[in-house]
Design a protein around this motif. Sequence first.
Motif, PDB file in Angstrom:
ATOM      1  N   GLY A  73       0.819  -1.213   0.000  1.00  0.00           N
ATOM      2  CA  GLY A  73       0.000   0.000   0.000  1.00  0.00           C
ATOM      3  C   GLY A  73       0.847   1.256   0.000  1.00  0.00           C
ATOM      4  O   GLY A  73       0.549   2.220  -0.722  1.00  0.00           O
ATOM      5  N   THR A  77       0.888   3.860  -3.038  1.00  0.00           N
ATOM      6  CA  THR A  77       0.489   5.243  -2.749  1.00  0.00           C
ATOM      7  C   THR A  77       1.559   6.226  -3.200  1.00  0.00           C
ATOM      8  O   THR A  77       1.261   7.226  -3.858  1.00  0.00           O
ATOM      9  CB  THR A  77       0.196   5.418  -1.251  1.00  0.00           C
ATOM     10  OG1 THR A  77      -0.910   4.579  -0.913  1.00  0.00           O
ATOM     11  CG2 THR A  77      -0.143   6.855  -0.909  1.00  0.00           C
ATOM     12  N   HIS A  81      -0.592   7.099  -6.557  1.00  0.00           N
ATOM     13  CA  HIS A  81      -1.809   7.800  -6.142  1.00  0.00           C
ATOM     14  C   HIS A  81      -1.546   8.932  -5.154  1.00  0.00           C
ATOM     15  O   HIS A  81      -2.344   9.176  -4.268  1.00  0.00           O
ATOM     16  CB  HIS A  81      -2.803   6.809  -5.525  1.00  0.00           C
ATOM     17  CG  HIS A  81      -3.172   5.696  -6.444  1.00  0.00           C
ATOM     18  ND1 HIS A  81      -3.919   5.891  -7.568  1.00  0.00           N
ATOM     19  CD2 HIS A  81      -2.874   4.382  -6.415  1.00  0.00           C
ATOM     20  CE1 HIS A  81      -4.086   4.744  -8.198  1.00  0.00           C
ATOM     21  NE2 HIS A  81      -3.463   3.815  -7.522  1.00  0.00           N
ATOM     22  N   ARG A  82      -0.454   9.601  -5.314  1.00  0.00           N
ATOM     23  CA  ARG A  82      -0.139  10.683  -4.380  1.00  0.00           C
ATOM     24  C   ARG A  82      -1.221  11.747  -4.364  1.00  0.00           C
ATOM     25  O   ARG A  82      -1.597  12.263  -5.400  1.00  0.00           O
ATOM     26  CB  ARG A  82       1.175  11.334  -4.770  1.00  0.00           C
ATOM     27  CG  ARG A  82       2.372  10.512  -4.408  1.00  0.00           C
ATOM     28  CD  ARG A  82       3.587  11.257  -4.786  1.00  0.00           C
ATOM     29  NE  ARG A  82       4.154  10.539  -5.936  1.00  0.00           N
ATOM     30  CZ  ARG A  82       5.333  10.776  -6.431  1.00  0.00           C
ATOM     31  NH1 ARG A  82       6.082  11.720  -5.951  1.00  0.00           N
ATOM     32  NH2 ARG A  82       5.775  10.077  -7.440  1.00  0.00           N
ATOM     33  N   GLU A  84      -4.403  11.748  -3.960  1.00  0.00           N
ATOM     34  CA  GLU A  84      -5.793  11.501  -4.346  1.00  0.00           C
ATOM     35  C   GLU A  84      -6.641  11.288  -3.094  1.00  0.00           C
ATOM     36  O   GLU A  84      -6.272  10.513  -2.214  1.00  0.00           O
ATOM     37  CB  GLU A  84      -5.892  10.273  -5.250  1.00  0.00           C
ATOM     38  CG  GLU A  84      -5.301  10.478  -6.626  1.00  0.00           C
ATOM     39  CD  GLU A  84      -5.552   9.300  -7.549  1.00  0.00           C
ATOM     40  OE1 GLU A  84      -6.626   8.667  -7.447  1.00  0.00           O
ATOM     41  OE2 GLU A  84      -4.668   9.025  -8.360  1.00  0.00           O
ATOM     42  N   THR A  87      -7.395   7.738  -2.143  1.00  0.00           N
ATOM     43  CA  THR A  87      -6.236   7.040  -1.565  1.00  0.00           C
ATOM     44  C   THR A  87      -6.159   7.306  -0.073  1.00  0.00           C
ATOM     45  O   THR A  87      -5.927   6.392   0.714  1.00  0.00           O
ATOM     46  CB  THR A  87      -4.926   7.487  -2.252  1.00  0.00           C
ATOM     47  OG1 THR A  87      -5.024   7.193  -3.644  1.00  0.00           O
ATOM     48  CG2 THR A  87      -3.723   6.782  -1.670  1.00  0.00           C
ATOM     49  N   HIS A  88      -6.361   8.555   0.305  1.00  0.00           N
ATOM     50  CA  HIS A  88      -6.308   8.893   1.732  1.00  0.00           C
ATOM     51  C   HIS A  88      -7.451   8.226   2.494  1.00  0.00           C
ATOM     52  O   HIS A  88      -7.263   7.771   3.628  1.00  0.00           O
ATOM     53  CB  HIS A  88      -6.326  10.410   1.928  1.00  0.00           C
ATOM     54  CG  HIS A  88      -5.127  11.090   1.347  1.00  0.00           C
ATOM     55  ND1 HIS A  88      -3.840  10.715   1.651  1.00  0.00           N
ATOM     56  CD2 HIS A  88      -5.029  12.103   0.458  1.00  0.00           C
ATOM     57  CE1 HIS A  88      -2.983  11.474   0.988  1.00  0.00           C
ATOM     58  NE2 HIS A  88      -3.679  12.321   0.251  1.00  0.00           N
ATOM     59  N   LYS A  90      -8.828   5.362   1.700  1.00  0.00           N
ATOM     60  CA  LYS A  90      -8.457   3.943   1.799  1.00  0.00           C
ATOM     61  C   LYS A  90      -7.382   3.740   2.870  1.00  0.00           C
ATOM     62  O   LYS A  90      -7.466   2.801   3.669  1.00  0.00           O
ATOM     63  CB  LYS A  90      -7.968   3.449   0.437  1.00  0.00           C
ATOM     64  CG  LYS A  90      -7.720   1.973   0.380  1.00  0.00           C
ATOM     65  CD  LYS A  90      -7.339   1.571  -1.035  1.00  0.00           C
ATOM     66  CE  LYS A  90      -6.776   0.169  -1.004  1.00  0.00           C
ATOM     67  NZ  LYS A  90      -5.923  -0.116  -2.114  1.00  0.00           N
ATOM     68  N   GLU A  91      -6.401   4.605   2.899  1.00  0.00           N
ATOM     69  CA  GLU A  91      -5.361   4.518   3.933  1.00  0.00           C
ATOM     70  C   GLU A  91      -5.971   4.618   5.325  1.00  0.00           C
ATOM     71  O   GLU A  91      -5.590   3.884   6.240  1.00  0.00           O
ATOM     72  CB  GLU A  91      -4.330   5.633   3.752  1.00  0.00           C
ATOM     73  CG  GLU A  91      -3.459   5.491   2.537  1.00  0.00           C
ATOM     74  CD  GLU A  91      -2.651   6.752   2.253  1.00  0.00           C
ATOM     75  OE1 GLU A  91      -2.960   7.837   2.816  1.00  0.00           O
ATOM     76  OE2 GLU A  91      -1.715   6.668   1.452  1.00  0.00           O
TER      77      GLU A  91
END
Length: 158
Positions: A73, A77, A81-82, A84, A87-88, A90-91
């Motif tokens: 992950g 990332t 997907h920096r 996005e 992405t945050h 999901k993290e």
Amino acid sequence: MEKIVAEYGNIIIFLHIISAVIWVGGMIAVRIAVHPAMQMIATPELRISRSLNIMKNLFHLVIPFIIILLITGIILTIAMHRGEPLTHAKEGIWLVMLINFIVMYIRRGKADELSRLGKPENVAEAKKIATLLSNYMIPVNIALGIIAIYIGAMLHLG
């Protein structure tokens, strides 16, 4: 990091997906298939002991996959997907799941210790903990995991 993903991207994504599937799928299997069958054991002490042992086995099975999920992950990332918002999100979901997992791991160990003491009051307390894990904490992680997998599909197909 982009070079690593360019060269090994398929392997990284595969490891990421299979790790999520094993973690979330393992919880689904235990909650939907195993848990109801365990309720048929008549002796409460034996039922609690077996349930806690099954959880221990599941938890030890998924620990390496949680670590793989975390590493892949981070790689995905950073490389793909920096910044996005999905992405945050999901993290954040995986972080909540990880914290919930750690709490479950610790509480399961405490319940196991209590159940081994064999006193009725200790078995009752172990049952409360096991009920909390199986009826609330595992289902929360299942729901969050399904959402995170869906978001991951949106990110990679998107």
